[in-house]
Design an enzyme around this catalytic site. Structure first.
Site, PDB file in Angstrom:
ATOM      1  CE  LYS A   1      -3.942   2.044   2.527  1.00 14.48           C
ATOM      2  NZ  LYS A   1      -4.837   1.934   3.703  1.00 14.48           N
TER       3      LYS A   1
ATOM      4  CB  SER B   1      -8.208   3.822   2.466  1.00 14.19           C
ATOM      5  OG  SER B   1      -7.392   3.183   3.430  1.00 14.19           O
TER       6      SER B   1
ATOM      7  CB  SER C   1      -8.713   1.002   5.270  1.00 14.94           C
ATOM      8  OG  SER C   1      -9.400   2.189   5.038  1.00 14.94           O
TER       9      SER C   1
HETATM   10  N1  GLN Z   1     -13.553   4.316   5.481  1.00 12.25           N
HETATM   11  C1  GLN Z   1     -13.006   4.784   6.708  1.00 12.25           C
HETATM   12  C2  GLN Z   1     -12.638   6.244   6.587  1.00 12.25           C
HETATM   13  O1  GLN Z   1     -12.894   6.789   5.574  1.00 12.25           O
HETATM   14  C3  GLN Z   1     -11.852   3.942   7.133  1.00 12.25           C
HETATM   15  C4  GLN Z   1     -10.578   4.304   6.510  1.00 12.25           C
HETATM   16  C5  GLN Z   1      -9.450   3.491   7.010  1.00 12.25           C
HETATM   17  O2  GLN Z   1      -9.634   2.480   7.682  1.00 12.25           O
HETATM   18  N2  GLN Z   1      -8.260   3.957   6.716  1.00 12.25           N
HETATM   19  O3  GLN Z   1     -12.127   6.835   7.482  1.00 12.25           O
END
Ligand code: GLN
Length: 495
Positions: free
Chosen positions: A78, A159, A183
């Site tokens: 990532k 994400s 995410s």
């Molecule tokens: N979808 C969540 C957010 O937008 C989680 C993101 C994440 O886990 N990095 O914050």
């Protein structure tokens, strides 16, 4: 068999037997990346030449009898993990030219164990999102397609959307992700693969671009539970460079996958039964519990009474921490600098940040700054911290009755670009089943156990006690054996 169809464990066995070389394995994956990435956009940066060099070095180590536990395994990283000498963007324009002079601890450990890096996977900007559409480097296409509408551009989740899509499409045997509110688990579920967010503190956060420091955790993606277990063992461990990393021994997670669930107590939290939840998700959940009961587990109804406050709590705590973490991108020390002639320091900050951050990141910075500001701190931030403690104590009470908790991973299958886009709150609802584990610091694993009416994967989640990933892996592996999920995405290497 095509080399990209190996499981990670299978590839290790083939490498050990000499049935394939690391160079051949990497070449097959590099070819898959080159063929598929123009369509899927799963990687922001590919490092094919470096990967082939690393694979040759890996073959040399193996020939010397010096093979590490991940020797020769091609992975996607990532693009939130700093990689020495390789551009690390965090999905943001503001870090578009950032080449870290150092390596994150997690990636350093993967390299130490022999892994080969194929490139840097796409993600939502600063890991903020549930669709990968907030990336400054464009969205990622989910390799799965709807039966009735194959042309719909489905999102991979977020994400860590690029990591999940890369593994699902057989461009990599595994990948790293990070999970602040879901995410790893949500994109794993959307892409029909497995991912685990370990206990907070299990993996070092050193060298991972920070979003919300009290919630962020690194974890692996792979196509099987065992493969995730193998990767996590290399990623985990105490790191003196991260004061929140835990001085806990790292067990043999893969061995835990073979443990029986007989006699285990599996909790079913009543508050996760949402109004208006699709019948397919309800059925998937019930099916999973039946499988565990058949395997000898006891199913126990439990209550986590503060669950309904989890999303609002998360969407105060996470932006608050983000607004503070992102203050460092000021046009002076990192990345982008936008300065007009004659501009003063304040103009430099303002124009750099206005130009460098996308809309969702700016929204979070504004929310975070607001909830931390004098006069609102007590009403929002402090209140959220108190509710966070209550959510954690709900789980503490549950562990008196159960050994693991099973829930759906997401409230829906993958949606298409444009759906959910009109309303940020609707997008935030994606995290309804996942944020609780982050707020309480607990490990959570997502794995595919079925398909919806459109032929898209649906996942279940297993939550465990802090530092008891072994039970989570055992329950996940039991579900995996029962589900026998064999479906593959339309877009994949070799297809
Ligand atoms: N979808 C969540 C957010 O937008 C989680 C993101 C994440 O886990 N990095 O914050």
């Amino acid at each position: 068999m095509h080399p990209t169809d190996f499981t990670l464990a299978g590839a290790l066995a083939a490498l050990n037997e000499g049935a394939i070389s690391a160079e051949e394995l990497t070449r097959a994956h590099v070819a898959a990346v080159e063929a598929l990435n123009p369509k899927l956009n799963a990687f922001i940066t590919t490092t094919s030449e470096k990967a082939l060099d690393a694979a040759r070095a890996s073959d040399a180590r193996r020939a010397r009898g010096d093979a590490g536990p991940l020797e020769g395994i091609p992975l996607a990283i990532k693009d939130l993990f700093c990689t020495e000498g390789v551009r690390t963007t965090a999905g943001s324009k503001i870090l578009g030219n950032f080449i870290p002079p150092y390596e994150s601890t997690v990636t350093a450990q993967l390299k130490r164990d022999g892994a080969v890096f194929l490139g840097k996977a796409n993600l939502d900007e600063f890991a903020m999102g549930s669709s990968n559409l907030t990336s400054a480097y464009r969205g990622v296409l989910n390799p799965w397609q709807r039966k009735d509408d194959p042309a719909a551009r489905l999102v991979p989740g977020g994400s860590s959307g690029g990591s999940a899509a890369a593994v699902a499409a057989r461009m990599a045997l595994g990948a790293t992700g990070t999970d602040t509110g879901g995410s790893i688990r949500q994109p794993a579920a959307f892409c029909g693969i497995t991912g685990i967010k370990p206990t907070y503190g299990r993996c070092s956060r050193f060298g991972i671009v920070a979003f919300a420091s009290s919630l962020d955790q690194a974890g692996p993606f792979a196509r099987t539970v065992e493969d995730c277990a193998i990767l996590l063992r290399s990623m985990a461990g105490h790191d003196p460079k991260d004061s929140t990393s835990a001085a806990q021994p790292v067990p043999d997670f893969a061995a835990a996958c073979a443990r029986s669930v007989k006699g285990m107590r599996i909790g079913v939290p009543r508050e996760y039964r949402l109004d208006g939840m699709p019948a397919e998700i309800e059925k998937l959940w019930r099916q999973g519990l039946d499988w565990l009961r058949d395997a000898g587990a006891e199913i126990v109804d439990i209550s986590l009474p503060h669950t309904k406050y989890a999303l609002p709590t998360y969407y105060i705590v996470a932006p608050a921490e983000a607004s503070s973490n992102l203050a460092r991108y000021d046009g002076v020390r990192f990345g982008l600098r936008v300065a007009e002639k004659d501009s003063d320091l304040r103009d430099l900050y303002e124009s750099t940040r206005a130009e460098g951050f996308g809309a969702e990141v700016r929204r979070r910075i504004m929310i975070g700054t607001y909830v931390l500001s004098a006069g609102y701190y007590d009403a929002y931030y402090l209140k959220a911290q108190k509710i966070r403690a209550l959510i954690a104590s709900d789980f503490d009470a549950a562990w008196g009755k159960v050994d693991a908790i099973v829930t759906p991973a997401t409230p829906s299958a993958a949606f298409a670009e444009g759906e959910n886009a009109d309303d940020p709150v609707k997008m935030y609802l994606n995290d309804v089943f996942t944020v609780t584990a982050n707020l309480a610091g607990l490990p959570g694993l997502a794995l595919p156990t079925g398909l919806d009416h459109q032929g898209l994967p649906l996942g279940l989640q297993v939550i465990g006690r802090a530092f008891d990933e072994e039970t989570v892996f055992a329950v996940g592996a039991a579900l995996e054996r029962a589900a026998d999920f064999k479906a593959v995405p339309a877009m994949r290497a070799g297809a």
